[in-house]
Design a protein around this motif. Sequence first.
Motif, PDB file in Angstrom:
ATOM      1  N   GLU A   1      -7.301  18.002   4.283  1.00  0.00           N
ATOM      2  CA  GLU A   1      -6.427  17.794   5.438  1.00  0.00           C
ATOM      3  C   GLU A   1      -6.812  16.559   6.238  1.00  0.00           C
ATOM      4  OE1 GLU A   1      -5.659  21.135   7.940  1.00  0.00           O
ATOM      5  OE2 GLU A   1      -5.510  22.530   6.258  1.00  0.00           O
ATOM      6  N   ILE A   2      -8.107  16.261   6.329  1.00  0.00           N
ATOM      7  CA  ILE A   2      -8.560  15.088   7.087  1.00  0.00           C
ATOM      8  C   ILE A   2      -7.978  13.822   6.470  1.00  0.00           C
ATOM      9  CG2 ILE A   2     -10.583  13.695   7.706  1.00  0.00           C
ATOM     10  CD1 ILE A   2     -12.174  16.325   7.814  1.00  0.00           C
ATOM     11  N   LEU A   3      -8.062  13.721   5.156  1.00  0.00           N
ATOM     12  CA  LEU A   3      -7.519  12.558   4.469  1.00  0.00           C
ATOM     13  C   LEU A   3      -6.003  12.528   4.564  1.00  0.00           C
ATOM     14  CD1 LEU A   3      -7.712  10.076   2.691  1.00  0.00           C
ATOM     15  CD2 LEU A   3      -7.885  11.584   0.705  1.00  0.00           C
ATOM     16  N   ARG A   4      -5.374  13.668   4.335  1.00  0.00           N
ATOM     17  CA  ARG A   4      -3.909  13.712   4.353  1.00  0.00           C
ATOM     18  C   ARG A   4      -3.350  13.318   5.721  1.00  0.00           C
ATOM     19  NH1 ARG A   4      -3.263  18.481   2.352  1.00  0.00           N
ATOM     20  NH2 ARG A   4      -2.844  19.547   4.311  1.00  0.00           N
ATOM     21  N   ASP A   5      -4.008  13.763   6.790  1.00  0.00           N
ATOM     22  CA  ASP A   5      -3.559  13.395   8.138  1.00  0.00           C
ATOM     23  C   ASP A   5      -3.648  11.884   8.353  1.00  0.00           C
ATOM     24  OD1 ASP A   5      -3.063  16.022   8.693  1.00  0.00           O
ATOM     25  OD2 ASP A   5      -4.856  16.343   9.907  1.00  0.00           O
ATOM     26  N   ALA A   6      -4.717  11.279   7.833  1.00  0.00           N
ATOM     27  CA  ALA A   6      -4.871   9.826   7.967  1.00  0.00           C
ATOM     28  C   ALA A   6      -3.776   9.100   7.188  1.00  0.00           C
ATOM     29  CB  ALA A   6      -6.249   9.397   7.475  1.00  0.00           C
ATOM     30  N   VAL A   7      -3.446   9.637   6.019  1.00  0.00           N
ATOM     31  CA  VAL A   7      -2.392   9.033   5.196  1.00  0.00           C
ATOM     32  C   VAL A   7      -1.044   9.140   5.897  1.00  0.00           C
ATOM     33  CG1 VAL A   7      -1.123   9.270   3.029  1.00  0.00           C
ATOM     34  CG2 VAL A   7      -3.620   9.387   3.028  1.00  0.00           C
ATOM     35  N   ILE A   8      -0.756  10.291   6.484  1.00  0.00           N
ATOM     36  CA  ILE A   8       0.503  10.470   7.223  1.00  0.00           C
ATOM     37  C   ILE A   8       0.589   9.463   8.364  1.00  0.00           C
ATOM     38  CG2 ILE A   8       1.775  12.025   8.755  1.00  0.00           C
ATOM     39  CD1 ILE A   8       0.847  14.347   6.990  1.00  0.00           C
ATOM     40  N   ASP A   9      -0.493   9.319   9.117  1.00  0.00           N
ATOM     41  CA  ASP A   9      -0.501   8.362  10.226  1.00  0.00           C
ATOM     42  C   ASP A   9      -0.239   6.940   9.730  1.00  0.00           C
ATOM     43  OD1 ASP A   9      -1.026  10.365  12.033  1.00  0.00           O
ATOM     44  OD2 ASP A   9      -3.197   9.986  12.116  1.00  0.00           O
ATOM     45  N   ALA A  10      -0.839   6.606   8.583  1.00  0.00           N
ATOM     46  CA  ALA A  10      -0.652   5.264   8.028  1.00  0.00           C
ATOM     47  C   ALA A  10       0.803   5.036   7.634  1.00  0.00           C
ATOM     48  CB  ALA A  10      -1.564   5.068   6.818  1.00  0.00           C
ATOM     49  N   LEU A  11       1.418   6.019   7.002  1.00  0.00           N
ATOM     50  CA  LEU A  11       2.809   5.883   6.570  1.00  0.00           C
ATOM     51  C   LEU A  11       3.752   5.778   7.757  1.00  0.00           C
ATOM     52  CD1 LEU A  11       2.737   8.358   3.569  1.00  0.00           C
ATOM     53  CD2 LEU A  11       3.258   5.917   3.440  1.00  0.00           C
TER      54      LEU A  11
ATOM     55  N   ALA B   1       0.807  -1.223   0.000  1.00  0.00           N
ATOM     56  CA  ALA B   1       0.000   0.000   0.000  1.00  0.00           C
ATOM     57  C   ALA B   1       0.838   1.270   0.000  1.00  0.00           C
ATOM     58  CB  ALA B   1      -0.927   0.005   1.216  1.00  0.00           C
ATOM     59  N   ILE B   2       2.124   1.157   0.329  1.00  0.00           N
ATOM     60  CA  ILE B   2       2.946   2.357   0.536  1.00  0.00           C
ATOM     61  C   ILE B   2       2.951   3.298  -0.674  1.00  0.00           C
ATOM     62  CG2 ILE B   2       5.307   3.183   0.907  1.00  0.00           C
ATOM     63  CD1 ILE B   2       5.716   0.829   2.806  1.00  0.00           C
ATOM     64  N   PRO B   3       3.165   2.835  -1.904  1.00  0.00           N
ATOM     65  CA  PRO B   3       3.162   3.771  -3.048  1.00  0.00           C
ATOM     66  C   PRO B   3       1.839   4.517  -3.202  1.00  0.00           C
ATOM     67  CG  PRO B   3       4.070   1.648  -3.691  1.00  0.00           C
ATOM     68  CD  PRO B   3       3.469   1.455  -2.338  1.00  0.00           C
ATOM     69  N   PHE B   4       0.736   3.833  -2.913  1.00  0.00           N
ATOM     70  CA  PHE B   4      -0.580   4.473  -3.031  1.00  0.00           C
ATOM     71  C   PHE B   4      -0.761   5.533  -1.943  1.00  0.00           C
ATOM     72  CE2 PHE B   4      -0.866   0.348  -4.993  1.00  0.00           C
ATOM     73  CZ  PHE B   4      -1.630   0.557  -6.126  1.00  0.00           C
ATOM     74  N   LEU B   5      -0.253   5.246  -0.755  1.00  0.00           N
ATOM     75  CA  LEU B   5      -0.342   6.209   0.345  1.00  0.00           C
ATOM     76  C   LEU B   5       0.554   7.423   0.089  1.00  0.00           C
ATOM     77  CD1 LEU B   5      -0.317   3.648   3.277  1.00  0.00           C
ATOM     78  CD2 LEU B   5      -2.206   5.202   2.743  1.00  0.00           C
ATOM     79  N   VAL B   6       1.728   7.173  -0.456  1.00  0.00           N
ATOM     80  CA  VAL B   6       2.636   8.288  -0.778  1.00  0.00           C
ATOM     81  C   VAL B   6       1.980   9.217  -1.791  1.00  0.00           C
ATOM     82  CG1 VAL B   6       4.833   8.911  -1.852  1.00  0.00           C
ATOM     83  CG2 VAL B   6       4.735   7.005  -0.228  1.00  0.00           C
TER      84      VAL B   6
ATOM     85  N   ALA C   1      10.159   1.537   6.238  1.00  0.00           N
ATOM     86  CA  ALA C   1       9.736   1.013   4.936  1.00  0.00           C
ATOM     87  C   ALA C   1       9.104   2.094   4.065  1.00  0.00           C
ATOM     88  CB  ALA C   1       8.750  -0.142   5.128  1.00  0.00           C
ATOM     89  N   SER C   2       8.669   3.181   4.690  1.00  0.00           N
ATOM     90  CA  SER C   2       7.983   4.239   3.930  1.00  0.00           C
ATOM     91  C   SER C   2       8.879   5.439   3.665  1.00  0.00           C
ATOM     92  CB  SER C   2       6.719   4.680   4.667  1.00  0.00           C
ATOM     93  OG  SER C   2       7.029   5.156   5.964  1.00  0.00           O
ATOM     94  N   THR C   3      10.174   5.197   3.494  1.00  0.00           N
ATOM     95  CA  THR C   3      11.104   6.309   3.258  1.00  0.00           C
ATOM     96  C   THR C   3      10.792   7.073   1.974  1.00  0.00           C
ATOM     97  OG1 THR C   3      12.629   4.718   2.246  1.00  0.00           O
ATOM     98  CG2 THR C   3      13.001   5.294   4.562  1.00  0.00           C
ATOM     99  N   ASP C   4      10.085   6.446   1.031  1.00  0.00           N
ATOM    100  CA  ASP C   4       9.725   7.146  -0.208  1.00  0.00           C
ATOM    101  C   ASP C   4       8.810   8.339   0.077  1.00  0.00           C
ATOM    102  OD1 ASP C   4      11.189   5.377  -1.647  1.00  0.00           O
ATOM    103  OD2 ASP C   4       9.496   4.224  -2.422  1.00  0.00           O
ATOM    104  N   ALA C   5       8.223   8.334   1.253  1.00  0.00           N
ATOM    105  CA  ALA C   5       7.311   9.430   1.606  1.00  0.00           C
ATOM    106  C   ALA C   5       8.044  10.666   2.072  1.00  0.00           C
ATOM    107  CB  ALA C   5       6.344   8.974   2.703  1.00  0.00           C
ATOM    108  N   VAL C   6       9.317  10.534   2.418  1.00  0.00           N
ATOM    109  CA  VAL C   6      10.041  11.635   3.051  1.00  0.00           C
ATOM    110  C   VAL C   6      10.106  12.873   2.161  1.00  0.00           C
ATOM    111  CG1 VAL C   6      12.282  12.388   3.933  1.00  0.00           C
ATOM    112  CG2 VAL C   6      11.361  10.147   4.573  1.00  0.00           C
ATOM    113  N   ALA C   7      10.375  12.671   0.872  1.00  0.00           N
ATOM    114  CA  ALA C   7      10.496  13.824  -0.035  1.00  0.00           C
ATOM    115  C   ALA C   7       9.192  14.613  -0.081  1.00  0.00           C
ATOM    116  CB  ALA C   7      10.883  13.351  -1.436  1.00  0.00           C
ATOM    117  N   VAL C   8       8.072  13.900  -0.134  1.00  0.00           N
ATOM    118  CA  VAL C   8       6.771  14.579  -0.154  1.00  0.00           C
ATOM    119  C   VAL C   8       6.508  15.260   1.185  1.00  0.00           C
ATOM    120  CG1 VAL C   8       4.291  14.299  -0.538  1.00  0.00           C
ATOM    121  CG2 VAL C   8       5.908  12.868  -1.785  1.00  0.00           C
ATOM    122  N   LEU C   9       6.889  14.589   2.263  1.00  0.00           N
ATOM    123  CA  LEU C   9       6.686  15.168   3.594  1.00  0.00           C
ATOM    124  C   LEU C   9       7.541  16.418   3.791  1.00  0.00           C
ATOM    125  CD1 LEU C   9       6.538  11.880   5.669  1.00  0.00           C
ATOM    126  CD2 LEU C   9       4.684  13.536   5.411  1.00  0.00           C
TER     127      LEU C   9
END
Length: 289
Positions: A241-251, A228-233, A257-265
């Motif tokens: 914001e409600i959805l984005r906060d949930a996605v951040i919590d999930a990552l 699921a990680i690529p889809f969450l990223v 394992a979710s280091t691909d999210a760092v650039a977006v974060l």
Amino acid sequence: YARARAAYSLGKVRPTTKEIVIALGRATKDEESDVRRSAASALGEIEPALDEAIPLLLALAKDEEKWVRETAAASLGKFEGSPEARLGVLLDQLTESTSFSYSTQSEALKKSAEEFYPLLLAIVRDEGAEEVRRAVALMSLLELMEKSEFDTDERTQELGELAVSLLPEAQPATLRGAAAHVLRSYNPGAEEHPEQLPAYLAGLKDAENIEVRRRCAYALSYDEKNEAIPFLVEALNEPNEILRDAVIDALVNFGAASTDAVAVLLKLAKGPTAVKRTDASDAIGQIGT
């Protein structure tokens, strides 16, 4: 005081007429909270019960004053108007909500569980009904099951079979996501259905309801294979914001394992508000890079 007393007295007039409900409707918009509370109380006493009172009570259930909200909730629970009309207004509110919050609506659903259950089933099964409305009705069925006396083996099986039937790819994304959520919520220890993960992914990406997407994001945080990680990223770029906060919590739950999210974060950390910067920075720290 005089306006509040007048509103309360209108609830005792028999028989209740549409003119009386209209007058009480004006009272629900009064600048004084005691008048609005009296109107909420009166609407719960009218006889015969008129469907026009239901949206007035539901509006009062969102009043800024707690005592008004509580009185409106109590009156709505006593209301004996048409179950179709009452359920319709509840579903309208839940469908339009950007955050599927069960409070007054939840209590109203549960108090009329026996009446609402077959109506909700019919909506979910109606392929001609709106996708989001069917999904909201399905999640509302889950709410009814929280009443211990309502939760029977027969209904448990019926809800499970209904949810499974809505997982396949041919079903609308919103409905698939809601169905996957219902299965996980109602049988948290059970082995996941093979079509649940694809349903979550479809719900996260394409559902037409923010609450369904949020719940899919939450569920995906338990994906042991990290698929699921690529889809969450990708979902980090969502404007809601409600959805984005949930996605951040999930990552965050995936850790390193979710280091691909760092650039977006990091990009989010330069956002215009302190909240966004704080949330993004905290998430990067918890991911551990």
